[in-house]
Design a protein around this motif. Sequence first.
Motif, PDB file in Angstrom:
ATOM      1  N   VAL A   9      35.362  36.074  52.203  1.00 50.80           N
ATOM      2  CA  VAL A   9      35.029  35.076  51.284  1.00 50.80           C
ATOM      3  C   VAL A   9      34.776  35.639  49.994  1.00 50.80           C
ATOM      4  CG1 VAL A   9      33.920  32.889  50.951  1.00 50.80           C
ATOM      5  CG2 VAL A   9      34.903  33.496  53.189  1.00 50.80           C
ATOM      6  N   VAL A  10      34.953  35.255  48.845  1.00 51.64           N
ATOM      7  CA  VAL A  10      34.344  35.769  47.621  1.00 51.64           C
ATOM      8  C   VAL A  10      33.977  34.584  47.020  1.00 51.64           C
ATOM      9  CG1 VAL A  10      34.791  36.982  45.503  1.00 51.64           C
ATOM     10  CG2 VAL A  10      35.914  37.984  47.629  1.00 51.64           C
ATOM     11  N   PHE A  11      32.612  34.475  46.497  1.00 51.85           N
ATOM     12  CA  PHE A  11      32.377  33.548  45.699  1.00 51.85           C
ATOM     13  C   PHE A  11      32.092  33.960  44.260  1.00 51.85           C
ATOM     14  CE2 PHE A  11      30.142  32.648  49.927  1.00 51.85           C
ATOM     15  CZ  PHE A  11      30.842  31.284  50.119  1.00 51.85           C
ATOM     16  N   LEU A  12      32.927  33.414  43.350  1.00 58.02           N
ATOM     17  CA  LEU A  12      32.770  33.525  41.938  1.00 58.02           C
ATOM     18  C   LEU A  12      32.267  32.166  41.132  1.00 58.02           C
ATOM     19  CD1 LEU A  12      36.254  35.234  41.301  1.00 58.02           C
ATOM     20  CD2 LEU A  12      34.386  36.404  41.583  1.00 58.02           C
ATOM     21  N   ASP A  13      30.922  32.365  40.873  1.00 60.33           N
ATOM     22  CA  ASP A  13      30.394  31.397  40.016  1.00 60.33           C
ATOM     23  C   ASP A  13      29.691  32.091  38.581  1.00 60.33           C
ATOM     24  OD1 ASP A  13      29.047  29.160  38.995  1.00 60.33           O
ATOM     25  OD2 ASP A  13      27.641  29.057  40.824  1.00 60.33           O
ATOM     26  N   PRO A  14      30.489  32.646  37.837  1.00 62.12           N
ATOM     27  CA  PRO A  14      29.929  33.199  36.596  1.00 62.12           C
ATOM     28  C   PRO A  14      29.216  32.088  35.806  1.00 62.12           C
ATOM     29  CG  PRO A  14      32.022  33.258  36.145  1.00 62.12           C
ATOM     30  CD  PRO A  14      31.909  32.456  37.753  1.00 62.12           C
ATOM     31  N   PRO A  15      28.320  32.573  34.756  1.00 60.41           N
ATOM     32  CA  PRO A  15      27.716  31.601  33.628  1.00 60.41           C
ATOM     33  C   PRO A  15      28.726  30.885  33.244  1.00 60.41           C
ATOM     34  CG  PRO A  15      26.699  33.784  33.752  1.00 60.41           C
ATOM     35  CD  PRO A  15      27.913  34.112  34.839  1.00 60.41           C
ATOM     36  N   PHE A  16      28.780  29.764  32.953  1.00 60.00           N
ATOM     37  CA  PHE A  16      29.769  28.615  32.026  1.00 60.00           C
ATOM     38  C   PHE A  16      29.755  29.333  30.784  1.00 60.00           C
ATOM     39  CE2 PHE A  16      29.245  24.738  34.971  1.00 60.00           C
ATOM     40  CZ  PHE A  16      29.901  25.367  35.959  1.00 60.00           C
ATOM     41  N   GLY A  17      31.094  29.236  30.229  1.00 63.70           N
ATOM     42  CA  GLY A  17      31.118  29.239  28.747  1.00 63.70           C
ATOM     43  C   GLY A  17      31.354  30.988  28.502  1.00 63.70           C
ATOM     44  N   THR A  18      31.692  31.748  29.580  1.00 62.08           N
ATOM     45  CA  THR A  18      31.802  33.066  29.268  1.00 62.08           C
ATOM     46  C   THR A  18      32.945  33.489  29.747  1.00 62.08           C
ATOM     47  OG1 THR A  18      31.008  33.836  31.572  1.00 62.08           O
ATOM     48  CG2 THR A  18      29.327  33.522  29.743  1.00 62.08           C
ATOM     49  N   PRO A  19      33.790  34.782  29.324  1.00 60.15           N
ATOM     50  CA  PRO A  19      35.008  35.156  29.847  1.00 60.15           C
ATOM     51  C   PRO A  19      34.906  35.875  31.253  1.00 60.15           C
ATOM     52  CG  PRO A  19      34.233  36.811  28.248  1.00 60.15           C
ATOM     53  CD  PRO A  19      33.189  35.627  28.244  1.00 60.15           C
ATOM     54  N   LEU A  20      33.799  35.757  32.020  1.00 63.61           N
ATOM     55  CA  LEU A  20      33.703  36.479  33.072  1.00 63.61           C
ATOM     56  C   LEU A  20      34.759  36.115  34.336  1.00 63.61           C
ATOM     57  CD1 LEU A  20      29.704  36.695  33.161  1.00 63.61           C
ATOM     58  CD2 LEU A  20      31.364  38.653  32.765  1.00 63.61           C
ATOM     59  N   LEU A  21      34.855  35.019  34.449  1.00 58.14           N
ATOM     60  CA  LEU A  21      35.751  34.561  35.657  1.00 58.14           C
ATOM     61  C   LEU A  21      37.122  35.120  35.343  1.00 58.14           C
ATOM     62  CD1 LEU A  21      36.343  32.857  37.854  1.00 58.14           C
ATOM     63  CD2 LEU A  21      36.755  30.716  36.452  1.00 58.14           C
ATOM     64  N   ASP A  22      37.746  35.035  34.158  1.00 57.19           N
ATOM     65  CA  ASP A  22      39.073  35.681  33.934  1.00 57.19           C
ATOM     66  C   ASP A  22      39.065  37.189  34.122  1.00 57.19           C
ATOM     67  OD1 ASP A  22      40.176  33.024  32.994  1.00 57.19           O
ATOM     68  OD2 ASP A  22      39.626  33.492  30.922  1.00 57.19           O
ATOM     69  N   ALA A  23      38.010  37.964  33.844  1.00 58.14           N
ATOM     70  CA  ALA A  23      37.761  39.359  34.231  1.00 58.14           C
ATOM     71  C   ALA A  23      37.549  39.691  35.726  1.00 58.14           C
ATOM     72  CB  ALA A  23      36.806  39.957  33.503  1.00 58.14           C
ATOM     73  N   ALA A  24      36.925  38.690  36.314  1.00 59.48           N
ATOM     74  CA  ALA A  24      36.479  38.939  37.836  1.00 59.48           C
ATOM     75  C   ALA A  24      37.638  38.444  38.896  1.00 59.48           C
ATOM     76  CB  ALA A  24      35.386  38.161  38.048  1.00 59.48           C
ATOM     77  N   LEU A  25      38.252  37.654  38.504  1.00 60.06           N
ATOM     78  CA  LEU A  25      39.564  37.042  39.502  1.00 60.06           C
ATOM     79  C   LEU A  25      40.336  38.068  39.798  1.00 60.06           C
ATOM     80  CD1 LEU A  25      39.963  34.614  40.810  1.00 60.06           C
ATOM     81  CD2 LEU A  25      41.239  33.706  39.046  1.00 60.06           C
ATOM     82  N   PRO A  26      41.292  38.737  39.125  1.00 64.51           N
ATOM     83  CA  PRO A  26      41.952  39.826  39.243  1.00 64.51           C
ATOM     84  C   PRO A  26      41.429  40.868  40.307  1.00 64.51           C
ATOM     85  CG  PRO A  26      42.047  39.718  37.164  1.00 64.51           C
ATOM     86  CD  PRO A  26      41.045  38.721  37.486  1.00 64.51           C
ATOM     87  N   GLU A  27      40.254  41.162  39.889  1.00 64.21           N
ATOM     88  CA  GLU A  27      39.559  42.244  40.876  1.00 64.21           C
ATOM     89  C   GLU A  27      39.220  41.739  42.220  1.00 64.21           C
ATOM     90  OE1 GLU A  27      39.113  45.438  39.659  1.00 64.21           O
ATOM     91  OE2 GLU A  27      39.507  45.006  37.781  1.00 64.21           O
ATOM     92  N   ALA A  28      38.622  40.638  42.267  1.00 63.67           N
ATOM     93  CA  ALA A  28      38.224  40.113  43.735  1.00 63.67           C
ATOM     94  C   ALA A  28      39.627  39.710  44.261  1.00 63.67           C
ATOM     95  CB  ALA A  28      37.563  38.769  43.428  1.00 63.67           C
ATOM     96  N   ALA A  29      40.634  39.294  43.623  1.00 63.21           N
ATOM     97  CA  ALA A  29      41.972  38.943  44.394  1.00 63.21           C
ATOM     98  C   ALA A  29      42.438  40.370  45.120  1.00 63.21           C
ATOM     99  CB  ALA A  29      43.068  38.192  43.566  1.00 63.21           C
ATOM    100  N   ALA A  30      42.315  41.327  44.317  1.00 65.32           N
ATOM    101  CA  ALA A  30      42.529  42.788  44.786  1.00 65.32           C
ATOM    102  C   ALA A  30      41.915  43.246  46.064  1.00 65.32           C
ATOM    103  CB  ALA A  30      42.752  43.696  43.899  1.00 65.32           C
ATOM    104  N   ARG A  31      40.755  42.628  46.224  1.00 62.92           N
ATOM    105  CA  ARG A  31      39.758  43.278  47.364  1.00 62.92           C
ATOM    106  C   ARG A  31      39.707  42.094  48.394  1.00 62.92           C
ATOM    107  NH1 ARG A  31      39.331  45.691  42.824  1.00 62.92           N
ATOM    108  NH2 ARG A  31      38.871  47.648  42.761  1.00 62.92           N
ATOM    109  N   LEU A  32      40.674  41.028  48.571  1.00 62.02           N
ATOM    110  CA  LEU A  32      40.496  40.010  49.453  1.00 62.02           C
ATOM    111  C   LEU A  32      41.239  40.327  50.630  1.00 62.02           C
ATOM    112  CD1 LEU A  32      39.067  37.045  49.723  1.00 62.02           C
ATOM    113  CD2 LEU A  32      41.634  36.207  48.796  1.00 62.02           C
TER     114      LEU A  32
END
Length: 192
Positions: free
Chosen positions: A124-147
């Motif tokens: 289980v990976v929790f992705l709750d970055p600060p709102f209004g930043t591009p962090l989610l878009d950058a983190a999601l593919p990286e997290a998906a690759a390690r799920l």
Amino acid sequence: MGRSPAGRPTNRVRIIGGKWRGRKLAVANVAIRPTPDRARVTVFNWLAADLPGARILDLFAGTGVLGFEALSRGASHAVLVDNDASACRLLRRHRDELEADADVHRADGIRWLRRRPQDERWDVVFLDPPFGTPLLDAALPEAAARLAADGAIYVEADGHFDPARIDRGTGLVTTRQSHAGASHYCLLRRHR
């Protein structure tokens, strides 16, 4: 958020289920936005069957309430990553007070994840970055690759949340979604 006489924040967030139910975690600073109770009730109901024995990654940990809640409900180990020094000090303090099986890393979450071994997996990976930043878009593919193969990613975002956009290019699909106030959240799993 209130302040103590010494000027330290006194805001707290509570663990809502499991062996540490009712325990309160201090919030390091006003910039940290803990996941609302209503959202946590929902997501942990969604994840109930996934948590026993699970390896957890809380990539933008903040208070750590998502990772500690998962451990409280039966996860075996959590990795909590945040780039804020005061947040990491509190994460370590909470880990020690709870005697939780958790590692705390002060780091840029995305860079930290990119440096991890390619074969390292989380259930289980929790992705709750600060709102209004591009962090989610950058983190999601990286997290998906390690799920892990049967793993799940929890995503929390602001009102501009678009699960269809998140699904594209990750090999993941949205299996559940909801919202609480300004927080929109979903659970992603591998497309089968």
